[in-house]
Design a protein around this motif. Structure first.
Motif, PDB file in Angstrom:
ATOM      1  N   ALA A   1     -57.949  31.964 -12.773  1.00  0.00           N
ATOM      2  CA  ALA A   1     -57.308  32.982 -11.936  1.00  0.00           C
ATOM      3  C   ALA A   1     -58.178  34.235 -11.852  1.00  0.00           C
ATOM      4  CB  ALA A   1     -55.929  33.326 -12.499  1.00  0.00           C
ATOM      5  N   TRP A   2     -58.839  34.580 -12.957  1.00  0.00           N
ATOM      6  CA  TRP A   2     -59.723  35.754 -12.973  1.00  0.00           C
ATOM      7  C   TRP A   2     -60.887  35.563 -12.002  1.00  0.00           C
ATOM      8  CZ3 TRP A   2     -63.994  36.521 -17.048  1.00  0.00           C
ATOM      9  CH2 TRP A   2     -64.560  37.792 -16.939  1.00  0.00           C
ATOM     10  N   VAL A   3     -61.508  34.399 -12.057  1.00  0.00           N
ATOM     11  CA  VAL A   3     -62.643  34.131 -11.175  1.00  0.00           C
ATOM     12  C   VAL A   3     -62.186  34.126  -9.714  1.00  0.00           C
ATOM     13  CG1 VAL A   3     -64.411  32.452 -10.546  1.00  0.00           C
ATOM     14  CG2 VAL A   3     -63.867  32.851 -12.959  1.00  0.00           C
ATOM     15  N   THR A   4     -61.049  33.518  -9.449  1.00  0.00           N
ATOM     16  CA  THR A   4     -60.527  33.490  -8.081  1.00  0.00           C
ATOM     17  C   THR A   4     -60.291  34.896  -7.558  1.00  0.00           C
ATOM     18  OG1 THR A   4     -59.486  31.338  -8.481  1.00  0.00           O
ATOM     19  CG2 THR A   4     -58.662  32.640  -6.607  1.00  0.00           C
ATOM     20  N   GLY A   5     -59.802  35.777  -8.431  1.00  0.00           N
ATOM     21  CA  GLY A   5     -59.509  37.150  -8.039  1.00  0.00           C
ATOM     22  C   GLY A   5     -60.729  37.966  -7.670  1.00  0.00           C
ATOM     23  N   LEU A   6     -61.911  37.479  -7.991  1.00  0.00           N
ATOM     24  CA  LEU A   6     -63.127  38.201  -7.628  1.00  0.00           C
ATOM     25  C   LEU A   6     -63.473  38.037  -6.157  1.00  0.00           C
ATOM     26  CD1 LEU A   6     -65.345  37.294 -10.713  1.00  0.00           C
ATOM     27  CD2 LEU A   6     -64.140  39.455 -10.284  1.00  0.00           C
ATOM     28  N   GLY A   7     -62.786  37.135  -5.468  1.00  0.00           N
ATOM     29  CA  GLY A   7     -63.025  36.944  -4.052  1.00  0.00           C
ATOM     30  C   GLY A   7     -63.879  35.730  -3.774  1.00  0.00           C
ATOM     31  N   PRO A   8     -63.921  35.303  -2.534  1.00  0.00           N
ATOM     32  CA  PRO A   8     -64.675  34.096  -2.174  1.00  0.00           C
ATOM     33  C   PRO A   8     -66.181  34.305  -2.316  1.00  0.00           C
ATOM     34  CG  PRO A   8     -63.890  35.217  -0.212  1.00  0.00           C
ATOM     35  CD  PRO A   8     -63.256  35.932  -1.370  1.00  0.00           C
ATOM     36  N   VAL A   9     -66.856  33.224  -2.610  1.00  0.00           N
ATOM     37  CA  VAL A   9     -68.321  33.234  -2.719  1.00  0.00           C
ATOM     38  C   VAL A   9     -68.880  32.561  -1.476  1.00  0.00           C
ATOM     39  CG1 VAL A   9     -70.301  32.374  -4.023  1.00  0.00           C
ATOM     40  CG2 VAL A   9     -68.257  33.206  -5.232  1.00  0.00           C
ATOM     41  N   PRO A  10     -69.655  33.273  -0.664  1.00  0.00           N
ATOM     42  CA  PRO A  10     -70.182  32.663   0.561  1.00  0.00           C
ATOM     43  C   PRO A  10     -71.226  31.602   0.251  1.00  0.00           C
ATOM     44  CG  PRO A  10     -71.109  34.856   0.240  1.00  0.00           C
ATOM     45  CD  PRO A  10     -70.050  34.685  -0.808  1.00  0.00           C
ATOM     46  N   ALA A  11     -71.369  30.655   1.155  1.00  0.00           N
ATOM     47  CA  ALA A  11     -72.394  29.623   0.994  1.00  0.00           C
ATOM     48  C   ALA A  11     -73.784  30.260   1.037  1.00  0.00           C
ATOM     49  CB  ALA A  11     -72.261  28.574   2.093  1.00  0.00           C
ATOM     50  N   CYS A  12     -74.677  29.682   0.270  1.00  0.00           N
ATOM     51  CA  CYS A  12     -76.031  30.235   0.149  1.00  0.00           C
ATOM     52  C   CYS A  12     -77.043  29.128   0.421  1.00  0.00           C
ATOM     53  CB  CYS A  12     -76.244  30.837  -1.235  1.00  0.00           C
ATOM     54  SG  CYS A  12     -77.934  31.364  -1.576  1.00  0.00           S
ATOM     55  N   PRO A  13     -77.415  28.897   1.673  1.00  0.00           N
ATOM     56  CA  PRO A  13     -78.395  27.838   1.966  1.00  0.00           C
ATOM     57  C   PRO A  13     -79.725  28.061   1.256  1.00  0.00           C
ATOM     58  CG  PRO A  13     -77.299  28.599   3.973  1.00  0.00           C
ATOM     59  CD  PRO A  13     -76.908  29.544   2.887  1.00  0.00           C
ATOM     60  N   ALA A  14     -80.125  29.320   1.080  1.00  0.00           N
ATOM     61  CA  ALA A  14     -81.421  29.604   0.448  1.00  0.00           C
ATOM     62  C   ALA A  14     -81.446  29.208  -1.015  1.00  0.00           C
ATOM     63  CB  ALA A  14     -81.746  31.093   0.584  1.00  0.00           C
ATOM     64  N   CYS A  15     -80.276  29.109  -1.629  1.00  0.00           N
ATOM     65  CA  CYS A  15     -80.228  28.795  -3.062  1.00  0.00           C
ATOM     66  C   CYS A  15     -80.752  27.398  -3.369  1.00  0.00           C
ATOM     67  CB  CYS A  15     -78.805  28.937  -3.591  1.00  0.00           C
ATOM     68  SG  CYS A  15     -78.214  30.644  -3.645  1.00  0.00           S
ATOM     69  N   ALA A  16     -80.716  26.511  -2.391  1.00  0.00           N
ATOM     70  CA  ALA A  16     -81.170  25.137  -2.607  1.00  0.00           C
ATOM     71  C   ALA A  16     -82.660  24.961  -2.342  1.00  0.00           C
ATOM     72  CB  ALA A  16     -80.375  24.179  -1.724  1.00  0.00           C
ATOM     73  N   VAL A  17     -83.311  26.010  -1.836  1.00  0.00           N
ATOM     74  CA  VAL A  17     -84.744  25.909  -1.527  1.00  0.00           C
ATOM     75  C   VAL A  17     -85.537  25.977  -2.827  1.00  0.00           C
ATOM     76  CG1 VAL A  17     -86.683  26.981  -0.324  1.00  0.00           C
ATOM     77  CG2 VAL A  17     -84.391  26.968   0.716  1.00  0.00           C
ATOM     78  N   PRO A  18     -86.416  25.013  -3.093  1.00  0.00           N
ATOM     79  CA  PRO A  18     -87.179  25.042  -4.341  1.00  0.00           C
ATOM     80  C   PRO A  18     -88.152  26.211  -4.365  1.00  0.00           C
ATOM     81  CG  PRO A  18     -87.961  23.273  -2.920  1.00  0.00           C
ATOM     82  CD  PRO A  18     -86.727  23.831  -2.275  1.00  0.00           C
ATOM     83  N   PRO A  19     -88.495  26.701  -5.559  1.00  0.00           N
ATOM     84  CA  PRO A  19     -89.409  27.841  -5.653  1.00  0.00           C
ATOM     85  C   PRO A  19     -90.819  27.453  -5.241  1.00  0.00           C
ATOM     86  CG  PRO A  19     -88.959  26.944  -7.827  1.00  0.00           C
ATOM     87  CD  PRO A  19     -88.044  26.222  -6.879  1.00  0.00           C
ATOM     88  N   ALA A  20     -91.611  28.468  -4.920  1.00  0.00           N
ATOM     89  CA  ALA A  20     -92.970  28.227  -4.440  1.00  0.00           C
ATOM     90  C   ALA A  20     -93.933  27.881  -5.569  1.00  0.00           C
ATOM     91  CB  ALA A  20     -93.476  29.464  -3.689  1.00  0.00           C
ATOM     92  N   THR A  21     -93.583  28.236  -6.804  1.00  0.00           N
ATOM     93  CA  THR A  21     -94.442  27.951  -7.956  1.00  0.00           C
ATOM     94  C   THR A  21     -93.718  27.007  -8.914  1.00  0.00           C
ATOM     95  OG1 THR A  21     -93.646  29.942  -9.080  1.00  0.00           O
ATOM     96  CG2 THR A  21     -95.662  30.144  -7.798  1.00  0.00           C
ATOM     97  N   PRO A  22     -94.454  26.286  -9.752  1.00  0.00           N
ATOM     98  CA  PRO A  22     -93.825  25.297 -10.634  1.00  0.00           C
ATOM     99  C   PRO A  22     -92.832  25.914 -11.610  1.00  0.00           C
ATOM    100  CG  PRO A  22     -96.200  24.962 -10.525  1.00  0.00           C
ATOM    101  CD  PRO A  22     -95.930  26.265  -9.861  1.00  0.00           C
ATOM    102  N   VAL A  23     -91.809  25.133 -11.916  1.00  0.00           N
ATOM    103  CA  VAL A  23     -90.766  25.576 -12.845  1.00  0.00           C
ATOM    104  C   VAL A  23     -91.152  25.196 -14.267  1.00  0.00           C
ATOM    105  CG1 VAL A  23     -88.346  25.288 -13.514  1.00  0.00           C
ATOM    106  CG2 VAL A  23     -88.975  25.360 -11.093  1.00  0.00           C
ATOM    107  N   ARG A  24     -91.135  26.184 -15.164  1.00  0.00           N
ATOM    108  CA  ARG A  24     -91.335  25.897 -16.591  1.00  0.00           C
ATOM    109  C   ARG A  24     -90.004  25.703 -17.298  1.00  0.00           C
ATOM    110  NH1 ARG A  24     -90.959  24.347 -20.800  1.00  0.00           N
ATOM    111  NH2 ARG A  24     -92.193  24.694 -22.698  1.00  0.00           N
ATOM    112  N   LEU A  25     -88.998  26.472 -16.875  1.00  0.00           N
ATOM    113  CA  LEU A  25     -87.718  26.456 -17.574  1.00  0.00           C
ATOM    114  C   LEU A  25     -86.585  26.507 -16.566  1.00  0.00           C
ATOM    115  CD1 LEU A  25     -86.196  26.700 -20.338  1.00  0.00           C
ATOM    116  CD2 LEU A  25     -86.327  29.168 -20.038  1.00  0.00           C
TER     117      LEU A  25
END
Length: 584
Positions: free
Chosen positions: A108-132
């Motif tokens: 209920a607390w998380v819901t009360g913070l309001g909706p989270v919009p979709a983020c297409p950019a969040c799925a884009v892989p980074p330009a440099t290799p991931v270590r962690l």
């Protein structure tokens, strides 16, 4: 080991009325200059101890609270006073009778913070290799979180905040936390703020520490292990010792009180025996005794093995102090203990030592900390000198960049140079000094930095490269002396010198805490650090906790100390003189 000087180690719920203040704090959006809406002592109702179920409840709240702080778009931009939110949720969470009830509350607390919009950019892989990659396993634990809550957290992670964050910024390579309230008074913060501080620290390390994998899964246990201790601390000193236990769990040599905490320094003692100690084979051995007429002479001698201090066995003191001594490895922990071992509350102290294998009881005078000037080096111990006509010596604790050309000119025709890095460099000249030893660029270290678009993710960065200085490089051997005192910039400097064509590391395990530091502030005004970037050899080999790669292992011996010899330096000179002549 540095010459003796009096040193300060640079090596860390009150009532219903205050709770009502936290309950009434506003939750409307705030500007970038958001000020805390809770008073420094605001908190939740007091309790004597936490039950195991309550410990798990607070740990769950702390994990969700920290996750939302850095991931939720509405929270990450500072639209709410997030400290107040923690205190507001705490009583209800503590009162939950089951995991299911707690999950409904958090859902209920998380819901009360309001909706989270979709983020297409969040799925884009980074330009440099991931270590962690981020470790969000805790949020998928079906035993601790309901399916609806787990789904909420997963959606927020997949559509996390992008862009500038109110709570985290980047200053060049360094991560900084610019808006964390210190709640500096009183010295013992209220109970709720102590729990808040522990959860704040846990989440900073969870998402912005480059080496969580080096903790081997231990970090998941920190909240349940230490929440009771933070909750039950009844004095300012008890709270600080709880913080020391927390810092020790990071296994990071930067995780310590910085600057040193005055209350802990007062507890350590106002007097100090004028001698230096080093642990050799887990024995506390006297390596140097100050006898310059400025302090009362101690009856200790180099090579003495300390077995008892004021009637307490040194082995017992070590066992007692290790769990509260922050360092990356045991060698560095023992070095920290050694630095503090000869502090005492009285102007003299009873000691028992082994001298030439025989027990001996002594009473040593101790000097008031800060009452005498530092040791003045002899003329022969300047920042550089000749050990033999064919071997030069550089003391990195005194090095000055402006002197490097003169040093290299003086040593131009020697067979080798001993660089003493069993200290902290006086100046950061690693690129400049190393440049005199190479004729072409040489990579010597690579790094990881946090990904601003994804808390908990660290990306590989281009390697740092040494560049030549001048046209005629020095071609003799360069032997760098290191040990457990070599930490942070000292390790980075040693890595650079080791990468040069004739560079060799001689000594023993270094402190294993390389990389830039990030300051952290906790309630009660406690100040500490963490390593903020990952540092690796160019081939990806680790340095954190492990220390640097030692080419020639050498440790001092008790016999050598009794004879007044510097065995690391002697071995370096021997290797240089055995080497083929330098081509002119």
């Amino acid at each position: 080991m540095l010459p003796f000087v009096p040193r300060l180690l640079a090596l860390v719920f009150s009532g219903m009325t205050l709770w009502a203040h936290a309950q009434s704090a506003p939750t409307t959006p705030a500007s970038a200059s958001l000020a805390p809406t809770i008073a420094p002592t605001a908190t939740a109702p007091a309790f004597k101890s936490l039950t195991p179920q309550q410990v798990d409840h607070v740990a769950a709240l702390g994990q969700v609270w920290g996750f939302l702080k850095y991931f939720h778009p509405a929270v990450a931009v500072g639209q709410r006073d997030w400290d107040t939110e923690f205190l507001r949720q705490l009583p209800a969470v503590l009162a939950c009778r089951s995991v299911a009830e707690r999950s409904r509350l958090l859902n209920a607390w998380v819901t009360g913070l309001g909706p989270v919009p979709a983020c297409p950019a969040c799925a884009v892989p980074p330009a440099t290799p991931v270590r962690l990659a981020p470790d969000l396993r805790w949020a998928r634990d079906a035993k601790r979180f309901s399916a609806p809550l787990r789904q909420q957290l997963a959606f927020i992670a997949a559509n996390r905040h992008q862009g500038a964050s109110y709570y985290v910024e980047q200053n060049r390579a360094n991560t900084v936390f610019p808006h964390e309230e210190a709640y500096a008074e009183p010295a013992l913060p209220a109970q709720g703020l102590r729990l808040l501080g522990l959860c704040r620290y846990w989440n900073m390390l969870q998402y912005y520490y480059p080496y969580p994998y080096a903790l081997e899964g231990e970090w998941a246990r920190v909240l349940p292990d230490l929440l009771p201790r933070f909750a039950e601390a009844t004095t300012p000193l008890a709270y600080r010792h709880a913080a020391l236990a927390l810092f020790a769990r990071v296994h990071d040599g930067h995780a310590r009180f910085y600057p040193p905490d005055p209350l802990l320094e007062a507890e350590r003692g106002a007097y100090q025996v004028a001698a230096d100690v080093q642990f050799i084979d887990r024995q506390a051995v006297v390596v140097r005794v100050r006898r310059d007429g400025l302090v009362p002479p101690s009856p200790l001698e180099p090579g003495d093995v300390l077995t008892h201090l004021a009637g307490t066995a040194v082995a017992d003191l070590v066992k007692q102090r290790l769990p509260e001594t922050g360092a990356s490895n045991e060698a560095a922990q023992l070095n920290t203990i050694a630095l503090n071992l000869l502090y005492t509350p009285t102007p003299q102290v009873a000691l028992t030592v082994l001298r030439a294998g025989q027990p001996l009881r002594l009473v040593s005078p101790a000097v008031k900390v800060g009452s005498v000037p530092p040791v003045q080096p002899a003329v022969a111990d300047s920042m550089y000198r000749f050990l033999t006509p064919e071997v030069g010596y550089i003391d990195m604790a005194r090095i000055k960049g402006a002197k490097v050309p003169a040093i290299m000119q003086a040593f131009a025709h020697t067979k080798g140079i001993v660089v003493d890095q069993r200290n902290y460099p006086a100046e950061a000249i690693l690129f400049y000094l190393s440049g005199f030893f190479i004729k072409q660029p040489v990579p010597f270290a690579k790094f990881t930095q946090r990904d601003p678009s994804y808390p908990g993710r660290f990306l590989w960065q281009p390697a740092d490269t040494l560049k030549p200085v001048g046209t005629t490089p020095y071609t003799g051997k360069v032997i760098v002396l290191v040990n457990e005192v070599s930490r942070s910039l000292a390790e980075f400097t040693a890595m650079a010198l080791q990468a040069t064509p004739h560079g060799t590391l001689l000594g023993s395990q270094t402190a294993g805490a390389d990389g830039n530091t990030t300051p952290i502030t906790l309630p009660g005004g406690l100040k500490t650090l963490m390593t903020g970037i990952g540092v690796y050899y160019p081939d990806g080999r680790e340095t954190q906790r492990i220390g640097l790669r030692i080419d020639v292992p050498v440790r001092p011996t008790i016999a050598g100390l009794r004879a007044g010899r510097d065995e690391l330096r002697d071995r370096a000179v021997e290797l240089i003189l055995q080497a083929p002549a330098v081509a002119k």
